[in-house]
Design a protein around this motif. Structure first.
Motif, PDB file in Angstrom:
ATOM      1  N   MET A 141       0.850  -1.186   0.000  1.00 16.60           N
ATOM      2  CA  MET A 141       0.000   0.000   0.000  1.00 16.60           C
ATOM      3  C   MET A 141       0.892   1.245   0.000  1.00 16.60           C
ATOM      4  O   MET A 141       1.943   1.259   0.665  1.00 16.60           O
ATOM      5  CB  MET A 141      -0.915   0.028   1.232  1.00 16.60           C
ATOM      6  N   PHE A 166      -3.333  -0.138  12.187  1.00 17.80           N
ATOM      7  CA  PHE A 166      -4.487  -0.682  11.478  1.00 17.80           C
ATOM      8  C   PHE A 166      -5.507  -1.206  12.501  1.00 17.80           C
ATOM      9  O   PHE A 166      -5.164  -1.993  13.391  1.00 17.80           O
ATOM     10  CB  PHE A 166      -4.054  -1.821  10.552  1.00 17.80           C
ATOM     11  N   LEU A 183      -7.493   3.014   9.483  1.00 19.00           N
ATOM     12  CA  LEU A 183      -6.050   3.271   9.536  1.00 19.00           C
ATOM     13  C   LEU A 183      -5.798   4.640  10.147  1.00 19.00           C
ATOM     14  O   LEU A 183      -6.486   5.631   9.815  1.00 19.00           O
ATOM     15  CB  LEU A 183      -5.441   3.222   8.123  1.00 19.00           C
ATOM     16  N   LEU A 188      -9.777   3.564   3.906  1.00 13.53           N
ATOM     17  CA  LEU A 188      -9.358   2.312   3.286  1.00 13.53           C
ATOM     18  C   LEU A 188     -10.490   1.810   2.392  1.00 13.53           C
ATOM     19  O   LEU A 188     -11.637   2.273   2.502  1.00 13.53           O
ATOM     20  CB  LEU A 188      -9.037   1.266   4.363  1.00 13.53           C
ATOM     21  N   VAL A 246      -8.298  -4.079   4.257  1.00 10.91           N
ATOM     22  CA  VAL A 246      -7.030  -4.626   3.746  1.00 10.91           C
ATOM     23  C   VAL A 246      -6.568  -5.718   4.704  1.00 10.91           C
ATOM     24  O   VAL A 246      -6.776  -5.638   5.926  1.00 10.91           O
ATOM     25  CB  VAL A 246      -5.948  -3.534   3.604  1.00 10.91           C
TER      26      VAL A 246
END
Length: 250
Positions: free
Chosen positions: A132, A154, A203, A224, A229
């Motif tokens: 990413m 995260f 995030l 996100l 993710v």
């Protein structure tokens, strides 16, 4: 008797002739006639002679073309105008100096990049896989420094992932207003060797200060993808980079 008269007549005539001759000689010796003629000639010459002198020495009438002769002065005035142009050139130089005033010291002093003066975007990459890209754009009015590397969290993670040490740049990343800096995040192991994997749907990104101990200022919360993710315990980040290519090369 007649011869006596004749003799007397001749004598009288001779006497008259002698008198006339005497008078004529007297007139010649007086020189009046010659002087009068010479005087007349001299007068004529003298009256003609002053003409050139008068024409050359006497001032010209104000209405004559000679009165306009000081055109050289006009030319001099024109030169003065050229000098004025020089002054205009100086004015131009002054304008050039004032059109680019020196910025106040406070406005030119860089600050530390943090969430309130930047915009952070998180974009998953297809190549490299499981990566990413974080892009941070300076939205403030001052230059800012991106120190160290991003401290990312995260979801509900309690710890931040480690940094790839070999990715450290030679100089601190500096962002002028409108410029962007980059870092990549290795989300998970490509060979499936990672453990404790989970799907994160939020995030938070925090910024380091110059000392590198802890975060400073406000954090950023880039969105996100809706599906989230996938991350595991092989999660790592790079140092902030000046170029995108450098960021995704790790």
């Amino acid at each position: 008797m007649s011869s006596l008269r004749t003799s007397r007549t001749r004598l009288v005539a001779a006497a008259a002739t002698a008198v006339l001759a005497t008078l004529s000689l007297s007139a010649c010796s007086d020189g009046t006639g010659t002087q009068d003629e010479g005087s007349g000639s001299s007068t004529s010459s003298s009256s003609a002679a002053p003409s050139p002198t008068t024409a050359s020495n006497s001032p010209a009438p104000s209405g004559s073309s000679a009165g306009k002769a000081p055109s050289a002065a006009t030319g001099s005035s024109g030169a003065g105008s050229a000098g004025g142009a020089g002054s205009a050139g100086g004015a131009t130089t002054t304008t050039a100096r004032t059109s680019a005033p020196k910025a106040p010291a406070a406005s030119g002093k860089p600050v530390t990049c943090e969430g309130s003066t930047t915009k952070t975007v998180a974009a998953p990459l297809t190549r490299p896989v499981n990566h990413m890209l974080l892009s941070v754009t300076n939205t403030g009015s001052k230059s800012c420094y991106l120190y160290g590397y991003p401290a990312v969290r995260f979801g509900d993670a309690q710890a931040v992932p480690p940094v790839i040490e070999d990715s450290q740049p030679q100089a601190v990343v500096t962002l002028n207003p409108g410029e962007s800096g980059y870092a990549s995040v290795n989300l998970s192991a490509t060979d499936g060797s990672g453990a404790n994997g989970y799907t994160a749907k939020s995030l938070a990104v925090y910024f380091q200060g110059r000392s590198g101990n802890g975060s400073v200022g406000a954090g950023a919360h880039p969105s996100l993808p809706a599906k989230g993710v996938y991350v595991d315990d092989s999660l790592k980040v790079t140092y902030w980079q000046q170029s995108m290519d450098d960021a995704v090369s790790w």
